[in-house]
Each structure stands twice: as structure tokens, then as C-alpha cells.
Design a protein around this motif. Structure first.
Motif, mmCIF file in Angstrom:
data_model
loop_
_atom_site.group_PDB
_atom_site.id
_atom_site.type_symbol
_atom_site.label_atom_id
_atom_site.label_comp_id
_atom_site.label_asym_id
_atom_site.label_seq_id
_atom_site.Cartn_x
_atom_site.Cartn_y
_atom_site.Cartn_z
ATOM 1 N N LYS A 142 0.839 -1.193 0.000
ATOM 2 C CA LYS A 142 0.000 0.000 0.000
ATOM 3 C C LYS A 142 0.877 1.246 0.000
ATOM 4 O O LYS A 142 2.001 1.236 0.473
ATOM 5 N N LYS A 159 -1.630 5.849 5.563
ATOM 6 C CA LYS A 159 -1.536 4.768 4.589
ATOM 7 C C LYS A 159 -2.838 4.735 3.799
ATOM 8 O O LYS A 159 -3.928 4.841 4.359
ATOM 9 N N THR A 184 -6.447 1.299 -0.149
ATOM 10 C CA THR A 184 -6.347 0.254 -1.165
ATOM 11 C C THR A 184 -4.995 0.333 -1.872
ATOM 12 O O THR A 184 -4.298 1.337 -1.796
ATOM 13 N N ILE A 185 -4.674 -0.716 -2.582
ATOM 14 C CA ILE A 185 -3.399 -0.785 -3.302
ATOM 15 C C ILE A 185 -3.535 -0.036 -4.620
ATOM 16 O O ILE A 185 -4.452 -0.294 -5.406
#
Length: 163
Positions: free
Chosen positions: A110, A130, A133-134
Motif C-alpha cells: 500500500k 496509509k 487500497t493498493i
């Protein structure tokens, strides 16, 4: 940690961690209390936000290595007690700086979003988080960072207009 040797950065720039997990820390409640206290400190010390964010990611199962990283933050704070946020009386232009670390977390791929907003030369808000989602590309990670910063900028502008 009052008599500890201070360090110049709150987090190691390069980590030499192996694939083997570190031993679980014996007092996870102490770890959580220290990290919680550091979260409050980020309100006036934004330079430790990233390091504290990384420490927060291990609150459920801290390892001895995580506690060593936490002590590094405390050593940095001990050596930089006289550092603070300067407040300037100058022009009132709202400026924002945004960045994203594409797939920076090696464990889950991520990205991390970071932005700071200035009113003139004074920092008035910042965020390190962070992404949920990726991201498939660095462009996507940067776009998500811009969207996050954009919502904060809109809220800040509305607040400034009210004032």
C-alpha cells in the motif's frame, strides 16, 4: 530515556530487517501507551508523524524490533526538545504540498499519502496516512493523495472564509 543518546532522525532511513519476525514484545500495553502519547505529540511535532504512523501499525502485536524503533523516536524527541512550529505574521495565502510513496509498505504494497497546508509561511494542517487500497501505479497513488489533500483544503478554505 531522559539520559539517552539523542539521534538526528526519528526513524531509520534504511532498515536491515530480515524475513524472520522479531520476538514478540513482553509488555504490549507499555508499547500502546507510548504510541498513544506520541500520537498526541504529533499535533505540535509534525516531523515525527511518519515514524509514529509506522509505530501505530504494530500496536496489536508489537515485537522487540518495533519497540526498538519506538525508542528511536523517543531518542529523537529527547535531542530536539527546543524544536517547534514557528508562527509567522505575514501574508495569508493558502498553499499545500502533497506527495505519495507508491507501494512503499513492503508487507502489503500500500502507498502512503502525505500533505501539509500552509497559511503564509505557517503550517496549519498536515496528514500522513496509509492509503486504504493498493494503487496500480504511481499516478493513481498521487491522485489519491491529491484527493485527500483537496478535501482538507476545501474545509480549510471554508473555515477561513467564516473567520
Amino acid at each position: 530515556m531522559e539520559n539517552c543518546k539523542p539521534v538526528s532522525t526519528p526513524i531509520a532511513t534504511k532498515t536491515a530487517k530480515s524475513g524472520i519476525a522479531s520476538v514478540e514484545f513482553s509488555n504490549p500495553q507499555l508499547y500502546r501507551q507510548l504510541v498513544g502519547s506520541l500520537q498526541y505529540l504529533t499535533l505540535t511535532r509534525p516531523e515525527i508523524s511518519y515514524a509514529v504512523n509506522k509505530a501505530c501499525q504494530h500496536m496489536h502485536q508489537p515485537s522487540n524490533q518495533n519497540f526498538e524503533d519506538l525508542k528511536c523516536i523517543l531518542r529523537y524527541i529527547q535531542g530536539s526538545l527546543n524544536i517547534g512550529l514557528p508562527l509567522y505574521r505575514d501574508y495569508l495565502n493558502l498553499t499545500s504540498y502533497v506527495d505519495a510513496d507508491w507501494a512503499g509498505d513492503q508487507t502489503d504494497s500500500k502507498s502512503t499519502t502525505g500533505y501539509c497546508n500552509f497559511l503564509g509561511n505557517t503550517v496549519i494542517s498536515w496528514c500522513v496516512k496509509k492509503q486504504a487500497t493498493i494503487a496500480r501505479s504511481s499516478t493513481e497513488a498521487e491522485y489519491r493523495a491529491l484527493a485527500s489533500a483537496g478535501t482538507d483544503i476545501i474545509w480549510t478554505r471554508q473555515l477561513l472564509q467564516e473567520l
